[in-house]
Design a protein around this motif. Structure first.
Motif, PDB file in Angstrom:
ATOM      1  N   GLY A  97      14.550   5.329   1.163  1.00 54.15           N
ATOM      2  CA  GLY A  97      15.475   6.385   1.576  1.00 54.15           C
ATOM      3  C   GLY A  97      14.964   7.256   2.706  1.00 54.15           C
ATOM      4  O   GLY A  97      15.709   8.054   3.256  1.00 54.15           O
ATOM      5  N   VAL A  98      13.687   7.145   3.049  1.00 57.67           N
ATOM      6  CA  VAL A  98      13.138   8.075   4.028  1.00 57.67           C
ATOM      7  C   VAL A  98      12.688   7.385   5.308  1.00 57.67           C
ATOM      8  O   VAL A  98      12.070   7.995   6.168  1.00 57.67           O
ATOM      9  N   GLY A  99      12.988   6.083   5.420  1.00 58.74           N
ATOM     10  CA  GLY A  99      12.671   5.382   6.661  1.00 58.74           C
ATOM     11  C   GLY A  99      11.288   4.752   6.694  1.00 58.74           C
ATOM     12  O   GLY A  99      10.890   4.180   7.712  1.00 58.74           O
ATOM     13  N   PHE A 117       3.551  17.544  -0.585  1.00 59.22           N
ATOM     14  CA  PHE A 117       3.086  17.738  -1.977  1.00 59.22           C
ATOM     15  C   PHE A 117       2.133  16.617  -2.405  1.00 59.22           C
ATOM     16  O   PHE A 117       1.226  16.820  -3.199  1.00 59.22           O
ATOM     17  N   TYR A 118       2.327  15.448  -1.833  1.00 58.60           N
ATOM     18  CA  TYR A 118       1.483  14.295  -2.188  1.00 58.60           C
ATOM     19  C   TYR A 118       0.025  14.566  -1.788  1.00 58.60           C
ATOM     20  O   TYR A 118      -0.908  14.194  -2.489  1.00 58.60           O
ATOM     21  N   ALA A 119      -0.143  15.223  -0.621  1.00 63.12           N
ATOM     22  CA  ALA A 119      -1.501  15.487  -0.127  1.00 63.12           C
ATOM     23  C   ALA A 119      -2.250  16.428  -1.064  1.00 63.12           C
ATOM     24  O   ALA A 119      -3.474  16.355  -1.174  1.00 63.12           O
ATOM     25  N   THR A 179      12.570  14.724   4.679  1.00 66.21           N
ATOM     26  CA  THR A 179      12.225  14.436   3.285  1.00 66.21           C
ATOM     27  C   THR A 179      10.828  13.840   3.174  1.00 66.21           C
ATOM     28  O   THR A 179      10.028  14.240   2.332  1.00 66.21           O
ATOM     29  N   VAL A 180      10.518  12.872   4.037  1.00 69.64           N
ATOM     30  CA  VAL A 180       9.219  12.214   3.902  1.00 69.64           C
ATOM     31  C   VAL A 180       8.096  13.201   4.247  1.00 69.64           C
ATOM     32  O   VAL A 180       7.014  13.162   3.654  1.00 69.64           O
ATOM     33  N   SER A 181       8.364  14.144   5.154  1.00 71.04           N
ATOM     34  CA  SER A 181       7.333  15.133   5.466  1.00 71.04           C
ATOM     35  C   SER A 181       7.111  16.052   4.265  1.00 71.04           C
ATOM     36  O   SER A 181       5.976  16.447   3.980  1.00 71.04           O
ATOM     37  N   SER A 190       8.970   4.841  -6.132  1.00 69.89           N
ATOM     38  CA  SER A 190       7.914   3.842  -6.144  1.00 69.89           C
ATOM     39  C   SER A 190       8.033   2.867  -4.978  1.00 69.89           C
ATOM     40  O   SER A 190       7.026   2.437  -4.421  1.00 69.89           O
ATOM     41  N   LEU A 191       9.247   2.530  -4.600  1.00 71.56           N
ATOM     42  CA  LEU A 191       9.389   1.601  -3.468  1.00 71.56           C
ATOM     43  C   LEU A 191       9.482   2.342  -2.128  1.00 71.56           C
ATOM     44  O   LEU A 191       9.827   1.745  -1.111  1.00 71.56           O
ATOM     45  N   SER A 192       9.170   3.616  -2.133  1.00 72.80           N
ATOM     46  CA  SER A 192       9.153   4.441  -0.902  1.00 72.80           C
ATOM     47  C   SER A 192      10.484   4.384  -0.152  1.00 72.80           C
ATOM     48  O   SER A 192      10.509   4.228   1.072  1.00 72.80           O
ATOM     49  N   LEU A 206       0.492   7.048  -6.270  1.00 74.17           N
ATOM     50  CA  LEU A 206       0.395   7.902  -7.450  1.00 74.17           C
ATOM     51  C   LEU A 206       1.596   7.679  -8.363  1.00 74.17           C
ATOM     52  O   LEU A 206       1.497   7.783  -9.564  1.00 74.17           O
ATOM     53  N   GLY A 207       2.734   7.366  -7.756  1.00 76.37           N
ATOM     54  CA  GLY A 207       3.944   7.110  -8.542  1.00 76.37           C
ATOM     55  C   GLY A 207       3.744   5.964  -9.526  1.00 76.37           C
ATOM     56  O   GLY A 207       4.249   6.012 -10.647  1.00 76.37           O
ATOM     57  N   ASN A 208       3.009   4.955  -9.124  1.00 69.92           N
ATOM     58  CA  ASN A 208       2.792   3.831 -10.039  1.00 69.92           C
ATOM     59  C   ASN A 208       1.799   4.188 -11.120  1.00 69.92           C
ATOM     60  O   ASN A 208       1.942   3.799 -12.267  1.00 69.92           O
ATOM     61  N   VAL A 209       0.743   4.919 -10.719  1.00 66.08           N
ATOM     62  CA  VAL A 209      -0.326   5.105 -11.689  1.00 66.08           C
ATOM     63  C   VAL A 209      -0.035   6.232 -12.669  1.00 66.08           C
ATOM     64  O   VAL A 209      -0.321   6.094 -13.846  1.00 66.08           O
ATOM     65  N   GLY A 225       0.835  -1.203   0.000  1.00 65.05           N
ATOM     66  CA  GLY A 225       0.000   0.000   0.000  1.00 65.05           C
ATOM     67  C   GLY A 225       0.866   1.248   0.000  1.00 65.05           C
ATOM     68  O   GLY A 225       0.568   2.236  -0.664  1.00 65.05           O
ATOM     69  N   SER A 226       1.972   1.197   0.732  1.00 65.77           N
ATOM     70  CA  SER A 226       2.893   2.323   0.737  1.00 65.77           C
ATOM     71  C   SER A 226       3.561   2.477  -0.630  1.00 65.77           C
ATOM     72  O   SER A 226       3.626   3.559  -1.206  1.00 65.77           O
ATOM     73  N   ALA A 227       4.031   1.350  -1.148  1.00 67.39           N
ATOM     74  CA  ALA A 227       4.786   1.397  -2.403  1.00 67.39           C
ATOM     75  C   ALA A 227       3.894   1.776  -3.585  1.00 67.39           C
ATOM     76  O   ALA A 227       4.259   2.607  -4.416  1.00 67.39           O
ATOM     77  N   ILE A 228       2.711   1.160  -3.631  1.00 64.59           N
ATOM     78  CA  ILE A 228       1.832   1.398  -4.781  1.00 64.59           C
ATOM     79  C   ILE A 228       1.052   2.678  -4.533  1.00 64.59           C
ATOM     80  O   ILE A 228       0.283   2.763  -3.582  1.00 64.59           O
ATOM     81  N   THR A 258      -3.152   5.011   0.912  1.00 62.47           N
ATOM     82  CA  THR A 258      -2.356   3.957   1.546  1.00 62.47           C
ATOM     83  C   THR A 258      -0.863   4.316   1.526  1.00 62.47           C
ATOM     84  O   THR A 258      -0.082   3.775   2.299  1.00 62.47           O
ATOM     85  N   SER A 259      -0.470   5.240   0.617  1.00 62.96           N
ATOM     86  CA  SER A 259       0.922   5.707   0.636  1.00 62.96           C
ATOM     87  C   SER A 259       1.098   6.818   1.660  1.00 62.96           C
ATOM     88  O   SER A 259       2.096   6.850   2.388  1.00 62.96           O
ATOM     89  N   SER A 260       0.124   7.717   1.735  1.00 57.25           N
ATOM     90  CA  SER A 260       0.314   8.866   2.635  1.00 57.25           C
ATOM     91  C   SER A 260       0.346   8.416   4.099  1.00 57.25           C
ATOM     92  O   SER A 260       1.070   8.990   4.899  1.00 57.25           O
ATOM     93  N   ILE A 261      -0.430   7.370   4.436  1.00 61.92           N
ATOM     94  CA  ILE A 261      -0.375   6.932   5.840  1.00 61.92           C
ATOM     95  C   ILE A 261       1.027   6.408   6.185  1.00 61.92           C
ATOM     96  O   ILE A 261       1.516   6.612   7.291  1.00 61.92           O
ATOM     97  N   SER A 262       1.675   5.777   5.203  1.00 61.70           N
ATOM     98  CA  SER A 262       3.020   5.263   5.505  1.00 61.70           C
ATOM     99  C   SER A 262       4.005   6.416   5.683  1.00 61.70           C
ATOM    100  O   SER A 262       4.983   6.321   6.416  1.00 61.70           O
ATOM    101  N   MET A 263       3.733   7.527   4.995  1.00 64.98           N
ATOM    102  CA  MET A 263       4.637   8.677   5.140  1.00 64.98           C
ATOM    103  C   MET A 263       4.473   9.293   6.526  1.00 64.98           C
ATOM    104  O   MET A 263       5.454   9.588   7.199  1.00 64.98           O
TER     105      MET A 263
HETATM  106  N1  PFF Z   1       5.702   4.852  -3.259  1.00 62.06           N
HETATM  107  C1  PFF Z   1       4.740   5.919  -3.373  1.00 62.06           C
HETATM  108  C2  PFF Z   1       4.246   6.017  -4.808  1.00 62.06           C
HETATM  109  O1  PFF Z   1       4.747   5.321  -5.683  1.00 62.06           O
HETATM  110  O2  PFF Z   1       3.353   6.816  -5.054  1.00 62.06           O
HETATM  111  C3  PFF Z   1       5.304   7.226  -2.916  1.00 62.06           C
HETATM  112  C4  PFF Z   1       5.996   7.209  -1.576  1.00 62.06           C
HETATM  113  C5  PFF Z   1       5.406   6.623  -0.468  1.00 62.06           C
HETATM  114  C6  PFF Z   1       7.246   7.811  -1.454  1.00 62.06           C
HETATM  115  C7  PFF Z   1       6.039   6.621   0.766  1.00 62.06           C
HETATM  116  C8  PFF Z   1       7.908   7.817  -0.218  1.00 62.06           C
HETATM  117  C9  PFF Z   1       7.286   7.223   0.863  1.00 62.06           C
HETATM  118  F1  PFF Z   1       7.884   7.213   2.013  1.00 62.06           F
END
Ligand code: PFF
Length: 449
Positions: A229-231, A106-108, A99-101, A225-227, A24-27, A19-22, A328-333
């Motif tokens: 570097g930011v922990g 911008f993701y929000a 970085t993740v903040s 995409s794999l989220s 907006l970056g994927n779509v 959910g974190s990885a998949i 599902t990505s923003s909650i992981s951030m």
């Molecule tokens: N992996 C998410 C995407 O592909 O949209 C973006 C992302 C999620 C980046 C979580 C960084 C992060 F910590």
């Protein structure tokens, strides 16, 4: 100390972590990057980088996280061998949190657009034309309100904790996401123009494969995409049971994320060419293919409009899909800074989530009000410059600073006999030399190109 959360099962972890990885970056990121960079040639380079470089970096975060059972700052400090490496650990961990903040802020905004567009479909079906045109128009008020709405949803889920919030929603939302995506692919592929889109996606243009810009784009895309570097993956790894086989879940995660990106390409590119066949402009003024968030909120709605009533239902499904993927990505951030504040300052989860969620919302609103000035800048700084560099440090921590036996012990926990596998035989050389040098080489290109 409050008891630490833990995912209840492998499935629960996989749903939350994928959910974190998949997202907006994927779509939008992956398909449009592929379309503008030689179609299948990009896909091939991406696969190589995702499994060759991003996957090891993912493993580094999962291993450190599960070993330390703590947030990135403490985890890296714990691996340090002296004051110098301890300071480095603090800097890298804190830089990840900043970085993740920024990514979340911008993701929000984009997540908010997705919610607005999702609501637009029922509004126009109900004949609420003025509501619908307000939802569609790109105004600062709409963007600010929906930005806060999206942050609110994120905060509510994170407040509920690891099992009751993150895992529960991952389990619910991820399978629905796949269902909606498959339905949309099947539908769009029956429309006129879809074939050209498939060709743009799947027929390689090898003349582009060796362009340096392509490699930088593919690597950035893979780390985003794999989220990494930011922990984020580190903290999810810290909630993973010690009985779990880390190398298996690492492969599964990278596989799920990549498969989903590939599938999203089967929807987005055909949809763009269907839009072209219906008279919608899909190239921008410079002749490049429309990409990024602009694609989603200009080209695709124009396509849905040409499809009559059915278009409203498809639009609804599509934007619900995007909103779920984003959430599902923003909650992981948000979990990253929240876990840090809870564990390092002893704050309650409620307070920490409200405080940090509030702060990120303020930063995000600042971007909304200064969009032209800040949006691209924050995206570039956080995703292109910061993420790969920080990932490099996570790899260095695992390969150079942490004692090799420590890594092996952690891997052995859920995988007896891992020391005899090809994976472990290659691992030390690969993680010490090949992986960091390759990331560095791409990074140098980014800076000097
Ligand atoms: N992996 C998410 C995407 O592909 O949209 C973006 C992302 C999620 C980046 C979580 C960084 C992060 F910590």
């Amino acid at each position: 100390m409050t008891a630490r959360g833990e995912f209840s099962s492998r499935f629960g972890f996989l749903m939350a972590a994928s959910g974190s990885a998949i997202g907006l970056g994927n779509v939008w990121g992956f398909p449009t990057n592929a379309a503008s960079n030689g179609g299948a040639a990009f896909v091939l380079v991406y696969l190589l980088l995702a499994f060759g470089l991003a996957h090891p970096a993912l493993m580094a975060e999962l291993i450190i996280g599960r070993h330390a059972r703590s947030n990135a700052v403490r985890a890296l400090q714990g691996l340090a061998t002296g004051p110098g490496t301890r300071r480095l650990g603090t800097v890298v961990g804190l830089a990840g949190i900043v970085t993740v903040s920024l990514i979340l802020s911008f993701y929000a905004i984009i997540g908010g657009w997705m919610l607005a567009w999702a609501l637009n479909a029922p509004a126009s079906l109900l004949g609420l034309t003025s509501v619908s045109s307000w939802l569609r128009a790109d105004s600062v008020t709409r963007n600010a309100l929906f930005d806060v709405f999206f942050m609110g949803l994120t905060i509510v889920i994170v407040l509920a904790g690891v099992r009751q919030g993150i895992e529960k929603w991952g389990r619910r939302l991820m399978p629905s996401l796949l269902g909606i995506l498959l339905m949309l692919i099947v539908y769009v592929l029956t429309l006129e123009g879809a074939r050209e889109g498939l060709a743009a996606y799947l027929v390689p243009d090898f003349s582009k494969a060796l362009e340096p810009g392509l490699i930088v784009a593919a690597l950035g895309q893979a780390f985003f995409s794999l989220s990494l570097g930011v922990g984020t993956m580190l903290i999810y790894g810290s909630y993973l049971s010690p009985r779990e086989n880390l190398s298996t879940v690492g492969w599964m995660l990278a596989g799920l994320d990549t498969s989903f990106a590939f599938l999203a390409g089967l929807l987005v590119l055909p949809a763009m060419y269907v839009a072209l066949a219906n008279g919608v402009e899909i190239y921008d003024a410079s002749g490049a293919l429309a990409a990024g968030p602009g694609l989603i909120v200009s080209v695709l709605p124009a396509l849905f409009d040409t499809m009559g009533l059915a278009g409203q239902f498809v639009a609804f499904a599509f934007f619900v899909l995007m909103s779920i993927a984003a959430l599902t990505s923003s909650i992981s951030m948000l979990e990253v800074p929240v876990a840090y504040v809870v564990e390092s300052f002893g704050m309650t989860r409620r307070r920490a989530t409200a405080l940090i969620g509030g702060l990120v919302s303020l930063v995000s609103l600042t971007i909304v009000f200064n969009f032209g000035l800040l949006f691209d800048l924050v995206v570039t700084l956080a995703t292109e410059y910061s993420q790969p560099l920080l990932s490099l440090f996570f790899v260095i921590f695992v390969a150079w600073i942490w004692h090799r036996n420590g890594v092996l012990e952690e891997l052995q926990k859920g995988h007896a006999g891992v020391e005899n596998t090809l994976f472990w035989r290659i691992w030390p050389v690969y993680m010490r030399f090949i992986c960091p040098l390759a990331i560095l080489a791409v990074y140098v290109q980014l800076i000097f190109l």
